[in-house]
Design an enzyme around this catalytic site. Structure first.
Site, short mmCIF file in Angstrom:
data_model
loop_
_atom_site.label_atom_id
_atom_site.label_comp_id
_atom_site.label_asym_id
_atom_site.label_seq_id
_atom_site.Cartn_x
_atom_site.Cartn_y
_atom_site.Cartn_z
N SER A 170 0.84 -1.20 0.00
CA SER A 170 0.00 0.00 0.00
C SER A 170 0.88 1.25 0.00
O SER A 170 2.10 1.17 0.16
CB SER A 170 -0.90 0.00 1.24
OG SER A 170 -0.12 0.09 2.42
N TYR A 171 0.26 2.39 -0.16
CA TYR A 171 1.01 3.65 -0.18
C TYR A 171 1.75 3.81 1.15
O TYR A 171 1.14 3.77 2.23
CB TYR A 171 0.07 4.83 -0.40
CG TYR A 171 0.79 6.13 -0.63
CD1 TYR A 171 1.60 6.31 -1.75
CD2 TYR A 171 0.64 7.19 0.26
CE1 TYR A 171 2.25 7.52 -1.97
CE2 TYR A 171 1.31 8.40 0.05
CZ TYR A 171 2.11 8.55 -1.07
OH TYR A 171 2.77 9.74 -1.29
N PRO A 172 3.08 3.95 1.12
CA PRO A 172 3.87 3.90 2.36
C PRO A 172 3.95 5.20 3.15
O PRO A 172 4.61 5.23 4.20
CB PRO A 172 5.26 3.49 1.85
CG PRO A 172 5.34 4.09 0.49
CD PRO A 172 3.95 4.01 -0.07
N ARG A 173 3.31 6.24 2.68
CA ARG A 173 3.37 7.51 3.42
C ARG A 173 1.99 7.80 4.02
O ARG A 173 1.11 8.32 3.36
CB ARG A 173 3.83 8.65 2.51
CG ARG A 173 5.23 8.45 1.95
CD ARG A 173 5.72 9.62 1.13
NE ARG A 173 7.03 9.38 0.56
CZ ARG A 173 8.19 9.56 1.20
NH1 ARG A 173 8.18 10.02 2.45
NH2 ARG A 173 9.34 9.29 0.60
#
Length: 212
Positions: free
Chosen positions: A120-123
């Site tokens: 998933s988007y890591p930020r």
């Protein structure tokens, strides 16, 4: 030199503690401990004795008594709570400590995994799962994983426990979690992906129970 309403009381605490350390007079003390044949350690409930002759007398009495008798055993059930869903800060903190990688390098690898479609988007600062997301369904994607597939299957078969939520939600992205498996990962990417996967599965597991 700076000063302020909060600094003066704080300085007073520092001075008070400094004076306590300076005025401290160390004393010799003795501790009575023993170990049985299984390695179980026992200690006297009084802990420290400051009188050597008294300590020696008690030691001799116990030594000459031979065998001891266990008169009471108490079990205490302990719970180790599962981790919360992973945020960017948690990912960098745990990853730096457990994987021996810098925060910048971790994020670079995570971005590459995101581009490959297996992360998933890591930020994100979210550690709350929306009720609209099928978390157990995500677990089911990894039942064929070579390292943790059997454990993922056990969660799907009935051991799944809804992750305990934190309090942060940026309302933009879910917690960091694996989204799939890729076969063309480098050794470094594989290491980071498995780290995130294992953390995710831990958040979907029952709390650990033990006894002492």
């Amino acid at each position: 030199l700076s000063y302020g309403g909060c600094q003066f009381p704080t300085l007073g605490f520092v001075v008070e503690r400094f004076n306590q350390v300076q005025d401290f007079v160390p004393e010799d003390f003795w501790i009575l401990r023993t170990t049985d044949e299984r390695g179980t350690k026992f200690s006297w409930h009084r802990n420290r004795l400051y009188d050597y002759l008294m300590a020696a007398a008690v030691h001799e009495t116990v030594f000459n008594a031979g065998n001891g008798t266990v008169t009471k055993v108490e079990d205490k059930i302990e719970t180790k709570y599962k981790p919360k869903p992973m945020t960017t800060v948690m990912f960098q903190t745990l990853g730096s400590r457990l994987l021996r990688m810098s925060g910048d390098r971790l994020m670079s690898v995570a971005e590459a995994l995101y581009q490959k479609g297996c992360l998933s988007y890591p930020r994100t600062e979210t550690n709350v799962w929306s009720n609209s997301i099928d978390v157990q369904g995500i677990v089911g994607r990894f039942t064929n994983h070579p390292q943790v597939g059997a454990y993922a299957q056990s969660l799907v078969n009935g051991n799944f426990s809804r992750p305990r939520n934190g309090t942060a939600d940026d309302h933009a992205h879910p917690p960091i979690h694996p989204t799939g498996i890729a076969n063309d990962l480098s050794a470094e990417q594989k290491k980071v992906h498995e780290f995130i996967l294992k953390h995710f599965l831990a958040t979907c597991s029952p709390d650990a129970k033990g006894a002492s």
